[in-house]
Design an enzyme around this catalytic site. Sequence first.
Site, PDB file in Angstrom:
ATOM      1  N   ASN A 134       0.875  -1.177   0.000  1.00 28.70           N
ATOM      2  CA  ASN A 134       0.000   0.000   0.000  1.00 28.70           C
ATOM      3  C   ASN A 134       0.907   1.220   0.000  1.00 28.70           C
ATOM      4  OD1 ASN A 134      -1.784   2.043   0.467  1.00 28.70           O
ATOM      5  ND2 ASN A 134      -2.417   1.350   2.514  1.00 28.70           N
ATOM      6  N   LYS A 168       0.155   4.214  -0.290  1.00 31.44           N
ATOM      7  CA  LYS A 168      -0.478   5.417   0.297  1.00 31.44           C
ATOM      8  C   LYS A 168      -0.229   6.617  -0.629  1.00 31.44           C
ATOM      9  CE  LYS A 168      -0.224   3.218   4.758  1.00 31.44           C
ATOM     10  NZ  LYS A 168      -0.125   3.332   6.222  1.00 31.44           N
ATOM     11  N   HIS A 190      -9.399   1.002   4.699  1.00 33.13           N
ATOM     12  CA  HIS A 190      -8.148   1.218   5.455  1.00 33.13           C
ATOM     13  C   HIS A 190      -8.435   2.146   6.639  1.00 33.13           C
ATOM     14  CE1 HIS A 190      -4.117   2.471   6.500  1.00 33.13           C
ATOM     15  NE2 HIS A 190      -3.692   1.381   5.879  1.00 33.13           N
ATOM     16  N   GLU A 227      -6.884   4.558   7.792  1.00 29.44           N
ATOM     17  CA  GLU A 227      -6.679   5.986   7.504  1.00 29.44           C
ATOM     18  C   GLU A 227      -7.910   6.567   6.816  1.00 29.44           C
ATOM     19  OE1 GLU A 227      -2.916   5.481   5.521  1.00 29.44           O
ATOM     20  OE2 GLU A 227      -1.994   4.997   7.449  1.00 29.44           O
ATOM     21  N   GLU A 261      -5.076  -4.966  10.585  1.00 25.90           N
ATOM     22  CA  GLU A 261      -4.082  -3.913  10.817  1.00 25.90           C
ATOM     23  C   GLU A 261      -4.404  -3.173  12.113  1.00 25.90           C
ATOM     24  OE1 GLU A 261      -2.079  -2.675   6.860  1.00 25.90           O
ATOM     25  OE2 GLU A 261      -3.843  -1.436   7.130  1.00 25.90           O
ATOM     26  N   GLY A 313       2.655   2.439  10.801  1.00 27.89           N
ATOM     27  CA  GLY A 313       3.582   3.555  10.638  1.00 27.89           C
ATOM     28  C   GLY A 313       4.296   3.959  11.914  1.00 27.89           C
ATOM     29  N   SER A 362       3.713  -1.961  10.444  1.00 30.63           N
ATOM     30  CA  SER A 362       5.159  -1.998  10.682  1.00 30.63           C
ATOM     31  C   SER A 362       5.793  -3.341  10.303  1.00 30.63           C
ATOM     32  CB  SER A 362       5.476  -1.633  12.136  1.00 30.63           C
ATOM     33  OG  SER A 362       5.037  -0.310  12.411  1.00 30.63           O
TER      34      SER A 362
HETATM   35  P1  13P Z   1       3.176   0.487   7.730  1.00 32.83           P
HETATM   36  O1  13P Z   1       3.696  -0.788   7.113  1.00 32.83           O
HETATM   37  O2  13P Z   1       3.872   1.708   7.226  1.00 32.83           O
HETATM   38  O3  13P Z   1       3.097   0.400   9.218  1.00 32.83           O
HETATM   39  O4  13P Z   1       1.663   0.665   7.199  1.00 32.83           O
HETATM   40  C1  13P Z   1       0.798  -0.408   7.276  1.00 32.83           C
HETATM   41  C2  13P Z   1      -0.412  -0.081   6.498  1.00 32.83           C
HETATM   42  O5  13P Z   1      -1.187   0.787   6.850  1.00 32.83           O
HETATM   43  C3  13P Z   1      -0.643  -0.829   5.251  1.00 32.83           C
HETATM   44  O6  13P Z   1      -1.923  -0.613   4.772  1.00 32.83           O
END
Ligand code: 13P
Length: 261
Positions: free
Chosen positions: A9, A11, A99, A101, A171, A177, A217
């Site tokens: 992803n 982003k 997601h 976010e 997740e 992150g 992560s």
């Molecule tokens: P990270 O791997 O940067 O922690 O993000 C995970 C994520 O949100 C994947 O959709």
Amino acid sequence: MRKPIIAGNWKMHKTIAEGVALASDLMAAATGELADFNGCEVVLCPPFTAIRAVADAVKGSAIQVGAQDVHWESHGAFTGEVSCAMLIDAGCSWVIVGHSERRAMFGDTDESVNRKVKAALAAGLKPIVCVGESLDQRESGLTHDIVTAQVLAAFNGVPAQQGAKVVVAYEPIWAIGTGRASSAADAQEVCAGIRTTLSGIYGSEIASEIRIQYGGSVKPGNMQEFAGEADIDGALVGGASLNAADFSGIIRATGVAKNRR
Ligand code: 13P
């Protein structure tokens, strides 16, 4: 035996040129040491603007392309939105839905996630549905209830033969992150709970076909532990998917762990 699936992803990262360069580096890795991606399915999810170019770049390889969101309507006055047919037209076979976010910052709800899942499946796109608890919810002992409710809502009204195509990404929000991944054992416990919930909806046979990813992560150094767990079938990777060496390392680690299982 479920085939592990590793999705990147991206982003809101990568221009067209940067995305094509990353995809090309991954393809180069796939022809060398990572032949056949070690038995993993690999999906790249660039921002909308880079989808077409990345899809063209990976044509003829085993790499598949997905989007990071979709609207459930087929067309109309929905400024800023993109439909399933548009994503397919651009070269997608997958789409990330719900997601955290998007749930936290852009108004996605359990109900809209369900609409997106149904629209994607009806159009022939395979959804990666994200679920997961916040730190507060975890510390209050609510993880199981929150994740179960999210799974039930996402699959509401989705028939079994369609449900089997969906990938669930667990997740935990506090691990995204932050560099603070869940322990593999904790993630396995939640993923096993998700499979039990799916079993309640579709029966154990279909539930045993549905793939569940861990996300939050994920790095080359911790992936082997996650992929070694019985109910974890790959990863949804954020930061470490932006770099070909890290993303290939995650694919490699998944292959190693699965071969041992
Ligand atoms: P990270 O791997 O940067 O922690 O993000 C995970 C994520 O949100 C994947 O959709």
